[in-house]
Design a protein around this motif. Structure first.
Motif, PDB file in Angstrom:
ATOM      1  N   LYS A  81      65.725  42.067 -14.037  1.00 13.96           N
ATOM      2  CA  LYS A  81      65.844  40.804 -13.298  1.00 13.96           C
ATOM      3  C   LYS A  81      65.450  40.984 -11.839  1.00 13.96           C
ATOM      4  CE  LYS A  81      68.810  40.319 -16.911  1.00 13.96           C
ATOM      5  NZ  LYS A  81      69.240  41.431 -17.806  1.00 13.96           N
ATOM      6  N   GLU A  82      64.793  42.107 -11.528  1.00 12.14           N
ATOM      7  CA  GLU A  82      64.456  42.420 -10.141  1.00 12.14           C
ATOM      8  C   GLU A  82      63.193  41.655  -9.727  1.00 12.14           C
ATOM      9  OE1 GLU A  82      65.084  46.586  -8.844  1.00 12.14           O
ATOM     10  OE2 GLU A  82      65.356  46.967 -10.995  1.00 12.14           O
ATOM     11  N   LEU A  83      63.369  40.391  -9.482  1.00  4.36           N
ATOM     12  CA  LEU A  83      62.261  39.480  -9.231  1.00  4.36           C
ATOM     13  C   LEU A  83      61.397  39.899  -8.046  1.00  4.36           C
ATOM     14  CD1 LEU A  83      60.894  36.744  -9.926  1.00  4.36           C
ATOM     15  CD2 LEU A  83      62.571  35.651  -8.417  1.00  4.36           C
ATOM     16  N   PHE A  84      62.010  40.463  -7.012  1.00  5.47           N
ATOM     17  CA  PHE A  84      61.284  40.758  -5.787  1.00  5.47           C
ATOM     18  C   PHE A  84      60.955  42.240  -5.610  1.00  5.47           C
ATOM     19  CE2 PHE A  84      63.873  36.934  -4.960  1.00  5.47           C
ATOM     20  CZ  PHE A  84      62.837  36.034  -4.807  1.00  5.47           C
ATOM     21  N   ASN A  85      61.224  43.024  -6.626  1.00  8.36           N
ATOM     22  CA  ASN A  85      60.920  44.448  -6.572  1.00  8.36           C
ATOM     23  C   ASN A  85      59.500  44.680  -7.093  1.00  8.36           C
ATOM     24  OD1 ASN A  85      60.745  47.213  -6.714  1.00  8.36           O
ATOM     25  ND2 ASN A  85      62.458  47.481  -8.133  1.00  8.36           N
TER      26      ASN A  85
ATOM     27  N   ARG B  15      71.393  32.391 -18.070  1.00 11.87           N
ATOM     28  CA  ARG B  15      71.312  33.515 -17.146  1.00 11.87           C
ATOM     29  C   ARG B  15      69.861  34.013 -17.036  1.00 11.87           C
ATOM     30  NH1 ARG B  15      75.586  31.866 -16.325  1.00 11.87           N
ATOM     31  NH2 ARG B  15      77.612  32.916 -16.224  1.00 11.87           N
ATOM     32  N   PRO B  16      69.503  34.634 -15.910  1.00  8.37           N
ATOM     33  CA  PRO B  16      68.187  35.286 -15.824  1.00  8.37           C
ATOM     34  C   PRO B  16      68.059  36.334 -16.924  1.00  8.37           C
ATOM     35  CG  PRO B  16      69.218  35.177 -13.666  1.00  8.37           C
ATOM     36  CD  PRO B  16      70.264  34.779 -14.657  1.00  8.37           C
ATOM     37  N   LYS B  17      66.898  36.358 -17.589  1.00 13.94           N
ATOM     38  CA  LYS B  17      66.767  37.216 -18.766  1.00 13.94           C
ATOM     39  C   LYS B  17      65.719  38.316 -18.605  1.00 13.94           C
ATOM     40  CE  LYS B  17      68.665  37.405 -22.927  1.00 13.94           C
ATOM     41  NZ  LYS B  17      70.112  37.296 -23.162  1.00 13.94           N
TER      42      LYS B  17
ATOM     43  N   LYS C 175      63.833  32.799  -0.857  1.00  9.23           N
ATOM     44  CA  LYS C 175      64.123  34.112  -1.424  1.00  9.23           C
ATOM     45  C   LYS C 175      65.631  34.340  -1.464  1.00  9.23           C
ATOM     46  CE  LYS C 175      62.920  39.027  -0.831  1.00  9.23           C
ATOM     47  NZ  LYS C 175      64.236  39.606  -0.486  1.00  9.23           N
ATOM     48  N   GLU C 176      66.322  33.937  -0.409  1.00  8.12           N
ATOM     49  CA  GLU C 176      67.776  34.129  -0.360  1.00  8.12           C
ATOM     50  C   GLU C 176      68.485  33.314  -1.438  1.00  8.12           C
ATOM     51  OE1 GLU C 176      65.830  35.504   3.073  1.00  8.12           O
ATOM     52  OE2 GLU C 176      65.791  33.463   2.249  1.00  8.12           O
ATOM     53  N   GLN C 177      68.015  32.099  -1.679  1.00  9.70           N
ATOM     54  CA  GLN C 177      68.608  31.285  -2.742  1.00  9.70           C
ATOM     55  C   GLN C 177      68.380  31.916  -4.108  1.00  9.70           C
ATOM     56  OE1 GLN C 177      66.587  27.613  -1.793  1.00  9.70           O
ATOM     57  NE2 GLN C 177      68.432  26.701  -0.904  1.00  9.70           N
ATOM     58  N   CYS C 178      67.183  32.439  -4.325  1.00  2.46           N
ATOM     59  CA  CYS C 178      66.882  33.114  -5.591  1.00  2.46           C
ATOM     60  C   CYS C 178      67.812  34.299  -5.803  1.00  2.46           C
ATOM     61  CB  CYS C 178      65.435  33.584  -5.614  1.00  2.46           C
ATOM     62  SG  CYS C 178      64.215  32.259  -5.683  1.00  2.46           S
ATOM     63  N   GLU C 179      67.991  35.085  -4.784  1.00  4.41           N
ATOM     64  CA  GLU C 179      68.849  36.270  -4.897  1.00  4.41           C
ATOM     65  C   GLU C 179      70.286  35.873  -5.229  1.00  4.41           C
ATOM     66  OE1 GLU C 179      67.930  37.940  -1.102  1.00  4.41           O
ATOM     67  OE2 GLU C 179      66.441  39.353  -1.934  1.00  4.41           O
ATOM     68  N   LYS C 180      70.741  34.761  -4.679  1.00  2.00           N
ATOM     69  CA  LYS C 180      72.085  34.286  -5.007  1.00  2.00           C
ATOM     70  C   LYS C 180      72.167  33.871  -6.475  1.00  2.00           C
ATOM     71  CE  LYS C 180      73.522  32.651  -0.433  1.00  2.00           C
ATOM     72  NZ  LYS C 180      73.905  31.453   0.365  1.00  2.00           N
ATOM     73  N   ILE C 181      71.161  33.136  -6.946  1.00  2.00           N
ATOM     74  CA  ILE C 181      71.151  32.699  -8.348  1.00  2.00           C
ATOM     75  C   ILE C 181      71.153  33.900  -9.282  1.00  2.00           C
ATOM     76  CG2 ILE C 181      69.781  31.525 -10.119  1.00  2.00           C
ATOM     77  CD1 ILE C 181      68.792  29.623  -7.891  1.00  2.00           C
ATOM     78  N   ILE C 182      70.318  34.886  -8.983  1.00  2.00           N
ATOM     79  CA  ILE C 182      70.216  36.070  -9.845  1.00  2.00           C
ATOM     80  C   ILE C 182      71.518  36.850  -9.879  1.00  2.00           C
ATOM     81  CG2 ILE C 182      69.023  38.296 -10.124  1.00  2.00           C
ATOM     82  CD1 ILE C 182      66.539  36.898  -8.868  1.00  2.00           C
ATOM     83  N   SER C 183      72.222  36.886  -8.756  1.00  2.00           N
ATOM     84  CA  SER C 183      73.487  37.633  -8.692  1.00  2.00           C
ATOM     85  C   SER C 183      74.662  36.851  -9.258  1.00  2.00           C
ATOM     86  CB  SER C 183      73.782  38.030  -7.241  1.00  2.00           C
ATOM     87  OG  SER C 183      74.079  36.882  -6.458  1.00  2.00           O
ATOM     88  N   GLY C 184      74.426  35.576  -9.615  1.00  2.00           N
ATOM     89  CA  GLY C 184      75.504  34.762 -10.176  1.00  2.00           C
ATOM     90  C   GLY C 184      76.285  33.976  -9.151  1.00  2.00           C
TER      91      GLY C 184
END
Length: 228
Positions: A172-176, A138-140, A103-112
């Motif tokens: 892009k709020e994957l975990f919301n 980029r995440p779309k 999850k932490e890696q995903c959040e980093k990718i999404i934030s750039g």
């Protein structure tokens, strides 16, 4: 890098009556996906990537023969098993390779925040880093749906029925889990999808023939991008 295994893929847009009939026939001869819940289905959420020119979207719409798309995906709101996936279309056949993410890696990718990816031991992460860095990938948008899946071992066949397709529009709020989503076509869109290796057993071919419906090119990502 994982070896790309090319598979055939058929898709049919079916109605509720077709769905009920196909489901009943499938239950008589095939096994359910062992990952399905007590009701026989599971939820999928994906975050798709594209560049500023909407390359993945336009290649799908224009039917480009060789194309690819990246997505991050998890199941049943479980953040303990998250995958980065690259799905490719090569001369009419499909392949998919994947890598586990936290999850932490995903959040980093999404934030750039992606520099860490270039040091990864996983070639897929390095490839995504390169394309985010130099192709502006980029995440779309988010895509949610419910899947019912079946497995037939001869021919390595996997049959899925996808419904309740929803778009997160530009989110892009994957975990919301509270993010607003919208149905793409009311309740009417149900996608029957069949993947197999070299051959499709005749018993499965007969089951999926619903009212002479023809196979179609359908992309959940492309449909959901109609909303943003």
């Amino acid at each position: 890098m994982q070896k790309q295994k090319l598979r055939h893929e058929l898709k049919h847009n079916i109605n509720i009556s077709d769905c009920i009939a196909v489901r009943q026939r499938l239950r008589a001869i095939v096994k359910r996906d062992p990952h399905a819940g007590s009701e026989g289905n599971y939820k999928i959420r994906s975050l798709y990537f594209d560049n500023i020119d909407d390359k993945a979207l336009l290649e799908k719409i224009n039917g480009v023969n060789n194309r690819e798309k990246f997505r991050i995906r998890y199941y049943n709101d479980n953040f303990d098993y998250i995958r980065l996936e690259k799905k490719s279309k090569i001369n009419g056949l499909c392949s998919k390779i994947s890598a586990r993410l936290t999850k932490e890696q995903c959040e980093k990718i999404i934030s750039g925040e992606i520099d860490w990816m270039k040091y990864s031991d996983n070639p897929l992460l390095v490839e995504l880093y390169t394309k985010m860095k130099f192709q502006q990938l980029r995440p779309k948008t988010l895509v949610d749906y419910t899947r019912e899946a079946f497995i037939y071992e001869p021919g390595n066949v996997r049959i899925t029925i996808d419904s309740n397709i929803r778009t997160g529009m530009n989110s892009k709020e994957l975990f919301n889990q509270e993010v607003a989503t919208m149905r793409t076509h009311g309740n009417s869109t149900i996608i029957l999808e069949v993947k197999f290796d070299e051959f499709l057993p005749s018993v499965i071919r007969d089951i999926i023939q619903v009212n002479n419906r023809q196979s179609l090119a359908f992309s959940k990502y492309a449909v959901c991008r109609m909303f943003g």
